[in-house]
Design a protein around this motif. Structure first.
Motif, mmCIF file in Angstrom:
data_model
loop_
_atom_site.group_PDB
_atom_site.id
_atom_site.type_symbol
_atom_site.label_atom_id
_atom_site.label_comp_id
_atom_site.label_asym_id
_atom_site.label_seq_id
_atom_site.Cartn_x
_atom_site.Cartn_y
_atom_site.Cartn_z
ATOM 1 N N SER A 84 0.826 -1.211 0.000
ATOM 2 C CA SER A 84 0.000 0.000 0.000
ATOM 3 C C SER A 84 0.856 1.254 0.000
ATOM 4 O O SER A 84 0.503 2.260 -0.633
ATOM 5 N N VAL A 85 2.001 1.223 0.691
ATOM 6 C CA VAL A 85 2.894 2.379 0.700
ATOM 7 C C VAL A 85 3.463 2.620 -0.694
ATOM 8 O O VAL A 85 3.457 3.742 -1.211
ATOM 9 N N VAL A 86 3.947 1.555 -1.337
ATOM 10 C CA VAL A 86 4.535 1.696 -2.679
ATOM 11 C C VAL A 86 3.496 2.204 -3.671
ATOM 12 O O VAL A 86 3.751 3.132 -4.449
ATOM 13 N N LEU A 87 2.301 1.608 -3.651
ATOM 14 C CA LEU A 87 1.269 2.028 -4.589
ATOM 15 C C LEU A 87 0.867 3.481 -4.358
ATOM 16 O O LEU A 87 0.715 4.257 -5.305
ATOM 17 N N SER A 88 0.681 3.873 -3.101
ATOM 18 C CA SER A 88 0.281 5.252 -2.814
ATOM 19 C C SER A 88 1.350 6.242 -3.270
ATOM 20 O O SER A 88 1.043 7.294 -3.825
ATOM 21 N N LEU A 89 2.616 5.886 -3.047
ATOM 22 C CA LEU A 89 3.700 6.768 -3.468
ATOM 23 C C LEU A 89 3.733 6.920 -4.985
ATOM 24 O O LEU A 89 3.821 8.030 -5.513
ATOM 25 N N PRO B 227 13.548 4.728 -8.807
ATOM 26 C CA PRO B 227 14.592 3.732 -8.587
ATOM 27 C C PRO B 227 14.414 3.079 -7.216
ATOM 28 O O PRO B 227 13.918 3.713 -6.284
ATOM 29 N N VAL B 228 14.834 1.830 -7.101
ATOM 30 C CA VAL B 228 14.639 1.114 -5.849
ATOM 31 C C VAL B 228 15.379 1.789 -4.706
ATOM 32 O O VAL B 228 14.905 1.796 -3.560
ATOM 33 N N LYS B 229 16.533 2.399 -4.984
ATOM 34 C CA LYS B 229 17.281 3.062 -3.903
ATOM 35 C C LYS B 229 16.484 4.232 -3.326
ATOM 36 O O LYS B 229 16.539 4.498 -2.117
ATOM 37 N N ASP B 230 15.727 4.923 -4.178
ATOM 38 C CA ASP B 230 14.893 6.019 -3.685
ATOM 39 C C ASP B 230 13.690 5.482 -2.914
ATOM 40 O O ASP B 230 13.283 6.055 -1.891
ATOM 41 N N LEU B 231 13.109 4.386 -3.400
ATOM 42 C CA LEU B 231 11.989 3.781 -2.683
ATOM 43 C C LEU B 231 12.408 3.336 -1.289
ATOM 44 O O LEU B 231 11.667 3.535 -0.316
ATOM 45 N N VAL B 232 13.594 2.755 -1.179
ATOM 46 C CA VAL B 232 14.076 2.299 0.126
ATOM 47 C C VAL B 232 14.148 3.468 1.095
ATOM 48 O O VAL B 232 13.724 3.373 2.260
ATOM 49 N N ARG B 233 14.670 4.602 0.638
ATOM 50 C CA ARG B 233 14.803 5.777 1.512
ATOM 51 C C ARG B 233 13.444 6.363 1.878
ATOM 52 O O ARG B 233 13.200 6.749 3.017
ATOM 53 N N VAL B 234 12.548 6.413 0.888
ATOM 54 C CA VAL B 234 11.275 7.092 1.104
ATOM 55 C C VAL B 234 10.351 6.309 2.012
ATOM 56 O O VAL B 234 9.609 6.892 2.823
ATOM 57 N N VAL B 235 10.356 4.968 1.923
ATOM 58 C CA VAL B 235 9.421 4.173 2.725
ATOM 59 C C VAL B 235 9.908 3.967 4.155
ATOM 60 O O VAL B 235 9.120 3.559 5.015
ATOM 61 N N GLU B 236 11.151 4.284 4.428
ATOM 62 C CA GLU B 236 11.700 4.046 5.774
ATOM 63 C C GLU B 236 10.899 4.733 6.878
ATOM 64 O O GLU B 236 10.611 4.115 7.919
ATOM 65 N N PRO B 237 10.483 6.015 6.709
ATOM 66 C CA PRO B 237 9.710 6.658 7.781
ATOM 67 C C PRO B 237 8.362 5.997 8.056
ATOM 68 O O PRO B 237 7.758 6.258 9.095
ATOM 69 N N GLY C 229 7.931 2.778 8.363
ATOM 70 C CA GLY C 229 8.144 1.493 9.028
ATOM 71 C C GLY C 229 8.330 0.313 8.096
ATOM 72 O O GLY C 229 8.143 -0.838 8.512
ATOM 73 N N VAL C 230 8.704 0.572 6.858
ATOM 74 C CA VAL C 230 8.925 -0.504 5.889
ATOM 75 C C VAL C 230 10.431 -0.647 5.674
ATOM 76 O O VAL C 230 11.081 0.281 5.168
ATOM 77 N N GLY C 231 10.983 -1.784 6.059
ATOM 78 C CA GLY C 231 12.404 -2.024 5.903
ATOM 79 C C GLY C 231 12.775 -2.419 4.482
ATOM 80 O O GLY C 231 11.919 -2.765 3.666
ATOM 81 N N GLY C 232 14.083 -2.391 4.201
ATOM 82 C CA GLY C 232 14.556 -2.674 2.858
ATOM 83 C C GLY C 232 14.218 -4.070 2.370
ATOM 84 O O GLY C 232 13.783 -4.252 1.225
ATOM 85 N N SER C 233 14.420 -5.082 3.207
ATOM 86 C CA SER C 233 14.136 -6.456 2.779
ATOM 87 C C SER C 233 12.640 -6.662 2.557
ATOM 88 O O SER C 233 12.225 -7.340 1.599
ATOM 89 N N THR C 234 11.825 -6.062 3.433
ATOM 90 C CA THR C 234 10.370 -6.156 3.255
ATOM 91 C C THR C 234 9.937 -5.476 1.964
ATOM 92 O O THR C 234 9.089 -5.985 1.226
ATOM 93 N N LEU C 235 10.535 -4.327 1.680
ATOM 94 C CA LEU C 235 10.211 -3.603 0.455
ATOM 95 C C LEU C 235 10.559 -4.420 -0.774
ATOM 96 O O LEU C 235 9.744 -4.545 -1.704
ATOM 97 N N ARG C 236 11.754 -4.984 -0.806
ATOM 98 C CA ARG C 236 12.179 -5.732 -1.994
ATOM 99 C C ARG C 236 11.309 -6.958 -2.224
ATOM 100 O O ARG C 236 10.989 -7.300 -3.361
ATOM 101 N N ALA C 237 10.901 -7.612 -1.151
ATOM 102 C CA ALA C 237 10.005 -8.759 -1.302
ATOM 103 C C ALA C 237 8.659 -8.314 -1.861
ATOM 104 O O ALA C 237 8.076 -8.970 -2.732
#
Length: 249
Positions: free
Chosen positions: A19-24, A34-44, A46-54
């Protein structure tokens, strides 16, 4: 009737990585990052990098996203959802001269799934159903008309004998929509954590999708839709600046 079914006073939808990725991405133009930007943006949120990539991997498999090297973007199917969201936040209106759009469904022999799909398409066009197969709204929107609907319906322009304000009130639950909008505005105002604000503004967008966007003459006093749109637009601007700032680190 066209109404949001999510009462603001109830618990809002919990945040998930999807839901965070879709809303963004739905709020990003063009809708790709880029995935590196998504990792930084979703951190606040509560979404960690491994959870995001999955989650990204599952979303590509499901057809929600496309991937090119390290960049992810919305699929064609979800681009239509973004267009609807953009139209909800920034609807294109025109001067209303008292005329109403009338759409009469002429197709017969359709199954339940086809009927449900047609109802959803007409509702998304901000039409309301007067009776089965007869849909209408004030002719104040500048939206394009989907060509495929001409095969299953006919369109007319009319001036109802009934007072327009009374007709509008009978077609849309304006009081209930406004009450939920005010609850959402209060929720946004008191949300101080990033995840809470993000969730509240996602609910704002869902509610705006159900705004009939009527001419001002047909609306109750103190209609809260402009305030709701202003709150979301300000948040999107803030989020974009935050995304750009994080991406530049």
């Amino acid at each position: 009737m066209n109404a949001s079914r999510e009462p603001a006073g109830a618990a809002l939808r919990p945040l998930s990585a999807r839901s965070v990725v879709l809303s963004l991405l739905l709020g990003t133009h063009p809708p790709e990052l880029p995935v590196k930007d998504l990792v930084r943006v979703v951190e606040p949120f509560g979404v960690g990098g491994s959870t995001l990539r999955a989650a990204l991997s599952r979303m590509v498999t499901a057809g929600d996203l496309w991937r090119s090297d390290t960049v992810y973007g919305l699929s064609e199917r979800l681009l239509e959802r973004q267009r609807r969201q953009d139209a909800a936040v920034h609807p294109e209106t025109r001067r209303w001269r008292g005329e109403w759009e009338v759409v009469v469904v002429t197709a017969t022999g359709r199954g339940p799934a086809e009927r449900a799909e047609l109802r959803a398409r007409l509702t998304a066009l901000r039409l309301a159903e007067l009776r089965e197969g007869v849909w209408l709204r004030p002719a104040n929107l500048g939206r394009p008309w989907p060509g495929g609907l001409d095969r299953v319906s006919r369109r007319f322009t009319a001036r109802p004998e009934e007072p327009a304000r009374e007709l509008a009130a009978s077609l849309w639950p304006l009081g209930a929509w406004a009450e939920t909008a005010r609850e959402l505005l209060a929720l946004v105002a008191r949300a101080d954590r990033p995840a809470d604000r993000f969730t509240a503004l996602a609910a704002v967008v869902r509610h705006l999708l159900a705004d009939p966007v009527l001419p001002a003459a047909l609306l109750p006093d103190d209609w809260p839709a402009p305030d709701l749109r202003a709150a979301y637009t300000a948040y999107q601007r803030e989020l974009t600046e935050e995304m750009l700032g994080r991406a530049g680190r």
